[in-house]
Write a protein that holds these residues in place. Structure first.
Motif, PDB file in Angstrom:
ATOM      1  N   UNK A  90      16.415   6.512 -13.008  1.00 51.49           N
ATOM      2  CA  UNK A  90      17.214   7.607 -12.461  1.00 51.49           C
ATOM      3  C   UNK A  90      16.419   8.915 -12.522  1.00 51.49           C
ATOM      4  N   UNK A  91      15.695   9.127 -13.613  1.00 48.23           N
ATOM      5  CA  UNK A  91      14.853  10.318 -13.741  1.00 48.23           C
ATOM      6  C   UNK A  91      13.776  10.337 -12.656  1.00 48.23           C
ATOM      7  N   UNK A  92      13.081   9.222 -12.485  1.00 48.34           N
ATOM      8  CA  UNK A  92      12.006   9.157 -11.479  1.00 48.34           C
ATOM      9  C   UNK A  92      12.562   9.384 -10.076  1.00 48.34           C
ATOM     10  N   UNK A  93      13.717   8.802  -9.802  1.00 51.75           N
ATOM     11  CA  UNK A  93      14.340   8.956  -8.477  1.00 51.75           C
ATOM     12  C   UNK A  93      14.707  10.420  -8.224  1.00 51.75           C
ATOM     13  N   UNK A  96       9.818  11.500  -1.654  1.00 48.23           N
ATOM     14  CA  UNK A  96      10.493  11.569  -0.355  1.00 48.23           C
ATOM     15  C   UNK A  96       9.530  11.623   0.835  1.00 48.23           C
ATOM     16  N   UNK A  97       8.287  12.072   0.615  1.00 49.25           N
ATOM     17  CA  UNK A  97       7.309  12.141   1.702  1.00 49.25           C
ATOM     18  C   UNK A  97       6.686  10.776   2.013  1.00 49.25           C
ATOM     19  N   UNK A  98       6.693   9.880   1.024  1.00 51.46           N
ATOM     20  CA  UNK A  98       6.110   8.555   1.223  1.00 51.46           C
ATOM     21  C   UNK A  98       6.824   7.545   0.316  1.00 51.46           C
ATOM     22  N   UNK A  99       8.117   7.313   0.567  1.00 58.27           N
ATOM     23  CA  UNK A  99       8.860   6.410  -0.314  1.00 58.27           C
ATOM     24  C   UNK A  99       8.494   4.944  -0.069  1.00 58.27           C
ATOM     25  N   UNK A 100       8.697   4.143  -1.089  1.00 61.70           N
ATOM     26  CA  UNK A 100       8.543   2.697  -0.927  1.00 61.70           C
ATOM     27  C   UNK A 100       9.811   2.220  -0.211  1.00 61.70           C
ATOM     28  N   UNK A 120       0.832  -1.198   0.000  1.00 62.51           N
ATOM     29  CA  UNK A 120       0.000   0.000   0.000  1.00 62.51           C
ATOM     30  C   UNK A 120       0.865   1.246   0.000  1.00 62.51           C
ATOM     31  N   UNK A 121       0.534   2.258  -0.748  1.00 67.17           N
ATOM     32  CA  UNK A 121      -0.500   2.360  -1.772  1.00 67.17           C
ATOM     33  C   UNK A 121       0.034   2.068  -3.179  1.00 67.17           C
ATOM     34  N   UNK A 122       1.335   1.769  -3.292  1.00 70.35           N
ATOM     35  CA  UNK A 122       2.007   1.733  -4.594  1.00 70.35           C
ATOM     36  C   UNK A 122       1.550   0.603  -5.497  1.00 70.35           C
ATOM     37  N   UNK A 123       1.250  -0.572  -4.952  1.00 70.34           N
ATOM     38  CA  UNK A 123       0.851  -1.703  -5.786  1.00 70.34           C
ATOM     39  C   UNK A 123      -0.428  -1.433  -6.558  1.00 70.34           C
ATOM     40  N   UNK A 124      -1.414  -0.918  -5.865  1.00 62.94           N
ATOM     41  CA  UNK A 124      -2.689  -0.620  -6.522  1.00 62.94           C
ATOM     42  C   UNK A 124      -2.540   0.565  -7.478  1.00 62.94           C
TER      43      UNK A 124
END
Length: 174
Positions: free
Chosen positions: A143-146, A155-159, A68-72
């Protein structure tokens, strides 16, 4: 003057032939279902009764659907991009994975969906040897997304765990 025109024509021919080399080729098919951020299903119409066939996107690792929440979010984004659409499946060296899913790069509207999912922070780039045709593109997208702090890199809610780490942890609890 004639020599310049000949060189110009040769340059144009070379450019056109190089562009054709980069054009993906494969199998056109319709996406019937999106299982996760890295797996879609198509209808195999070669059987008497069409059967859904899973396709695993090469070179990416999307969050587990239970993460949660990244998978969905990853599943929903892949669904927005592909569900009901005619996509091109481009294959690499290895045809299937250990779960008997077809392995493919998915193209829609000239866009490499595998790369898009990584570039927007919905999945990780994951080397998938021997299938490495677009690995450099996937690593650059990650690298762009990171750097942009997108999706799983926010950075507020990293996996905090890779999907593989998450699945191992869940497996240990059960």
């Amino acid at each position: 003057m004639k020599t310049k025109i000949i060189y110009l024509l040769m340059a144009c021919i070379l450019l056109v032939s190089c562009q054709n080399l980069n054009r993906p080729s494969g199998k056109m098919t319709r996406v019937e279902r999106v299982v996760s951020g890295q797996t879609i299903e198509i209808a195999d119409r070669s059987a008497a009764v069409p059967v859904l066939e899973p396709i695993r996107l090469i070179g990416i690792q999307a969050p587990d659907i239970r993460q949660k929440p990244w998978g969905e979010e990853a599943r929903i984004e892949l669904e927005k991009l592909t569900l009901g659409q005619e996509v091109l499946l481009e294959f690499d060296v290895q045809e299937k994975d250990r779960f008997n899913r077809l392995l493919a790069y998915v193209w829609f509207g000239g866009k490499l969906i595998n790369e898009y999912m990584v570039k927007e922070g919905f999945a990780l780039a994951e080397p998938d040897f021997p299938n490495t045709k677009y690995m450099e593109r996937l690593i650059n997208a990650q690298e762009r997304a990171r750097l942009m702090g997108l999706g799983i890199w926010n950075p507020d809610q990293p996996m905090r765990q890779t999907p593989a780490q998450f699945r191992r942890q869940i497996g240990n609890r059960e």
